[in-house]
Design a protein around this motif. Structure first.
Motif, PDB file in Angstrom:
ATOM      1  N   UNK A 172       0.827  -1.213   0.000  1.00  0.00           N
ATOM      2  CA  UNK A 172       0.000   0.000   0.000  1.00  0.00           C
ATOM      3  C   UNK A 172       0.861   1.263   0.000  1.00  0.00           C
ATOM      4  N   UNK A 173       1.964   1.217   0.753  1.00  0.00           N
ATOM      5  CA  UNK A 173       2.873   2.389   0.802  1.00  0.00           C
ATOM      6  C   UNK A 173       3.496   2.640  -0.572  1.00  0.00           C
ATOM      7  N   UNK A 174       3.977   1.559  -1.182  1.00  0.00           N
ATOM      8  CA  UNK A 174       4.621   1.693  -2.497  1.00  0.00           C
ATOM      9  C   UNK A 174       3.620   2.206  -3.526  1.00  0.00           C
ATOM     10  N   UNK A 175       2.404   1.677  -3.468  1.00  0.00           N
ATOM     11  CA  UNK A 175       1.355   2.117  -4.400  1.00  0.00           C
ATOM     12  C   UNK A 175       1.071   3.612  -4.207  1.00  0.00           C
ATOM     13  N   UNK A 176       0.967   4.013  -2.948  1.00  0.00           N
ATOM     14  CA  UNK A 176       0.658   5.434  -2.669  1.00  0.00           C
ATOM     15  C   UNK A 176       1.772   6.327  -3.207  1.00  0.00           C
ATOM     16  N   UNK A 177       3.013   5.875  -3.054  1.00  0.00           N
ATOM     17  CA  UNK A 177       4.128   6.722  -3.518  1.00  0.00           C
ATOM     18  C   UNK A 177       4.228   6.738  -5.039  1.00  0.00           C
ATOM     19  N   UNK A 178       3.895   5.636  -5.664  1.00  0.00           N
ATOM     20  CA  UNK A 178       3.865   5.571  -7.141  1.00  0.00           C
ATOM     21  C   UNK A 178       2.794   6.538  -7.663  1.00  0.00           C
ATOM     22  N   UNK A 179       1.634   6.502  -7.060  1.00  0.00           N
ATOM     23  CA  UNK A 179       0.554   7.383  -7.530  1.00  0.00           C
ATOM     24  C   UNK A 179       0.862   8.851  -7.194  1.00  0.00           C
ATOM     25  N   UNK A 180       1.571   9.054  -6.080  1.00  0.00           N
ATOM     26  CA  UNK A 180       1.981  10.430  -5.751  1.00  0.00           C
ATOM     27  C   UNK A 180       2.959  10.942  -6.813  1.00  0.00           C
ATOM     28  N   UNK A 181       3.827  10.051  -7.303  1.00  0.00           N
ATOM     29  CA  UNK A 181       4.782  10.449  -8.352  1.00  0.00           C
ATOM     30  C   UNK A 181       4.029  10.830  -9.622  1.00  0.00           C
ATOM     31  N   UNK A 182       2.940  10.128  -9.895  1.00  0.00           N
ATOM     32  CA  UNK A 182       2.128  10.466 -11.066  1.00  0.00           C
ATOM     33  C   UNK A 182       1.583  11.906 -10.907  1.00  0.00           C
ATOM     34  N   UNK A 183       1.156  12.214  -9.698  1.00  0.00           N
ATOM     35  CA  UNK A 183       0.661  13.578  -9.423  1.00  0.00           C
ATOM     36  C   UNK A 183       1.774  14.609  -9.580  1.00  0.00           C
ATOM     37  N   UNK A 184       2.985  14.257  -9.145  1.00  0.00           N
ATOM     38  CA  UNK A 184       4.126  15.173  -9.282  1.00  0.00           C
ATOM     39  C   UNK A 184       4.401  15.453 -10.758  1.00  0.00           C
ATOM     40  N   UNK A 185       4.351  14.406 -11.580  1.00  0.00           N
ATOM     41  CA  UNK A 185       4.565  14.585 -13.026  1.00  0.00           C
ATOM     42  C   UNK A 185       3.438  15.440 -13.606  1.00  0.00           C
ATOM     43  N   UNK A 186       2.216  15.149 -13.189  1.00  0.00           N
ATOM     44  CA  UNK A 186       1.064  15.903 -13.714  1.00  0.00           C
ATOM     45  C   UNK A 186       1.250  17.403 -13.479  1.00  0.00           C
ATOM     46  N   UNK A 187       1.636  17.756 -12.253  1.00  0.00           N
ATOM     47  CA  UNK A 187       1.823  19.186 -11.939  1.00  0.00           C
ATOM     48  C   UNK A 187       3.038  19.753 -12.683  1.00  0.00           C
TER      49      UNK A 187
END
Ligand code: PLP
Length: 402
Positions: free
Chosen positions: A58-73
Motif C-alpha cells: 500500500x505504501x509503495x502504491x501510494x508513492x507511485x501514484x503520488x509520483x504520477x501527481x508530481x509529473x502531472x503538476x
C-alpha cells in the motif's frame, strides 16, 4: 550554491583525471536525493504495487501514484490519468505508433516528422507506414539547424494523421518553435506528438499551454533513474485508443469469453510498472523544482555562450547547429579527424563526450558526413570543464597530426 556536491559521481577521477562529464544529452547524472530515494525504497519499502493489501504494497502504491501527481503538476496536465508511465521516450512513441497508429492511420494517410528527429521519433513511424501503407513526409531544416516551418502548410493535408517533432534536437541543440508548429497543425486538424526528451532537460513544458496532443519524455535525461518515462496524452485520445500491451494490471475482468480493460491510466500500464524509478522520477522533479527553471536556464545559457566561443576559437573546428535559439548541445568535427579517434583521446583525459551518428543518421546525411562529436552541457558543468575540453581537443589535434 555548490550544485556539484549534490552529484556524487562528479566527484570521482576517471583515468586518474577529474571526471569531465559532457554527455548529458545521452543521460544525466543523479543527485544524491534521487539515489537515496531509490536506496530507501529497496531497503525498507519494496513491494509490488496495485496488488497487495499489506503495508509495504500500500505504501509503495501510494508513492507511485503520488509520483504520477508530481509529473502531472510538473508538465501541467489537466488530469493525473493523462500521465502514463512508460519505460522511456522510445516506449512512449512506440505505444502511440501502435495504439493510435493502428487505429487511426490507414493506407494512403500521411505522418509528418522533421528531418532532425532522433531515430526514436522516426523508426516507429516508418514501421507504422510499413504496416498500414501510410506515407511518411518530412519537414526539412536549414544549414543553421532551424526547421523550415514555412514549408509546413504545403505538407499538411486532409491525409495527414499526425505530426511528430522534437521540442529540442539532440544533435543540433535547436529549440524548435513548437507552439507555432502545433498551432499550424491544429489549424489543419492534425494532432501533434511532441518528443520532449531533450526539451524537458532544459526548460519547463506546459502541455495545456502548448496544446500538444501527445508529449513524451525519459526520466534518465532529467536526473531521474533509468527505465522510466512518461507519455502524456489528451484524455480524448487515450479514451479512443485501444491498449498497446496486454497483461496484469491493465484489466477489469478476464474470462476466456471476454476481457474488459481497466480505466485510464492503467489501461496502458500492463505488467509490473517500474515503480521504484517512477518514485525516483518524482524525487528528481522535486529536486529540479527547488533549483528552479530560471537558475537552470540562465546557468546553461551562460555555459553555452562560453563553450561556443571557446570551441569556435579552435582552428579547424566546425560546429553543426547554430540556431538562434538553442540549448547547451555542441556538435562538431575537428578537421578531417575521425570523431572516434578524437573521442578516445578525450576519454584518456577523463572527458566524456558522445561520438558517432548520435541516433540521428538523417542529420548526418543532411551534412554529408558519417558522424560527429557532441559535448552536451548541464547546469552542473563548469567553465573549467569547458577549458579542459578545449585542451583535450588541442591535444587530439597534435596527437593525430591535424
Ligand atoms: N528523442 C530524443 C530527442 C532523444 O535525444 C532521445 C535520446 O537520446 C530519445 C528520443 C530516446 O530516448 P530514450 O532512449 O530514453 O527512450
Amino acid at each position: 550554491m555548490d550544485i556539484r556536491s549534490h552529484f556524487p559521481i562528479l566527484q570521482q577521477q576517471i583515468r586518474s583525471q577529474p571526471l569531465v562529464y559532457l554527455d548529458n544529452a545521452a543521460t544525466t547524472q543523479k543527485p544524491q536525493c534521487v539515489i537515496d530515494t531509490v536506496n530507501q525504497l529497496y531497503t525498507t519499502l519494496n513491494a509490488n504495487i496495485h496488488r497487495g493489501v499489506h503495508y509495504l504494497a500500500e505504501e509503495c502504491t501510494a508513492r507511485y501514484e503520488a509520483a504520477r501527481g508530481t509529473v502531472q503538476r510538473f508538465i501541467n496536465a489537466q488530469q493525473n490519468y493523462e500521465i502514463i508511465f512508460t519505460a522511456g521516450t522510445t516506449a512512449g512513441i512506440n505505444l502511440v505508433a501502435n495504439s493510435f497508429g493502428n487505429t487511426f492511420v490507414h493506407a494512403g494517410d500521411e505522418i509528418i516528422v522533421s528531418e532532425m528527429e532522433h531515430h526514436s521519433n522516426l523508426v516507429p513511424w516508418q514501421m507504422l507506414c510499413e504496416r498500414t501503407g501510410a506515407v511518411l513526409r518530412m519537414l526539412p531544416f536549414d544549414d543553421m539547424g532551424e526547421l523550415d516551418v514555412e514549408k509546413l502548410p504545403a505538407l499538411l493535408s486532409k491525409k495527414t494523421k499526425l505530426l511528430c517533432v522534437a521540442a529540442v534536437s539532440n544533435v543540433l541543440g535547436t529549440v524548435n518553435p513548437v507552439a507555432k508548429i502545433i498551432a499550424m497543425a491544429h489549424s489543419a486538424g492534425v494532432p501533434v506528438l511532441l518528443d520532449g526528451a531533450q526539451g524537458l532537460q532544459h526548460s519547463a513544458a506546459d502541455v495545456q499551454q502548448l496544446d500538444c496532443d501527445f508529449f513524451v519524455f525519459s526520466g534518465h535525461k532529467i536526473y531521474a533513474p533509468t527505465g522510466i518515462g512518461v507519455l502524456y496524452a489528451k484524455e480524448k485520445w487515450l479514451a479512443a485508443m485501444p491498449p498497446y500491451q496486454g497483461g496484469g494490471d491493465m484489466v477489469k475482468t478476464v474470462s476466456f469469453a471476454q476481457t474488459t480493460y481497466a480505466d485510464l491510466p492503467y489501461k496502458f500500464e500492463a505488467g509490473t510498472a517500474n515503480y521504484v524509478s517512477a518514485i525516483g522520477l518524482g524525487a528528481a522533479i522535486e529536486f529540479l523544482q527547488t533549483l528552479g527553471w530560471d537558475y537552470i536556464g540562465e546557468r546553461e545559457q551562460q555555459l553555452l555562450r562560453y563553450a561556443t566561443q571557446q570551441l569556435q576559437g579552435i582552428e579547424g573546428l566546425q560546429l553543426f547547429g547554430t540556431a538562434a535559439h538553442k540549448v547547451g548541445i555542441l556538435s562538431f568535427l575537428l578537421h578531417h579527424l575521425h570523431p572516434l579517434d578524437v573521442g578516445q583521446i578525450l576519454d584518456q583525459q577523463g572527458i566524456a563526450v558522445r561520438t558517432g551518428t548520435l541516433c540521428a543518421e538523417p542529420v548526418m546525411q543532411h551534412f554529408g558526413i558519417a558522424g560527429m562529436l557532441r559535448a552536451s552541457l548541464a547546469f552542473y558543468n563548469t567553465e573549467h570543464e569547458v577549458d579542459a575540453l578545449v585542451k583535450g581537443l588541442l591535444l587530439a589535434k597534435k596527437m593525430l597530426r591535424a
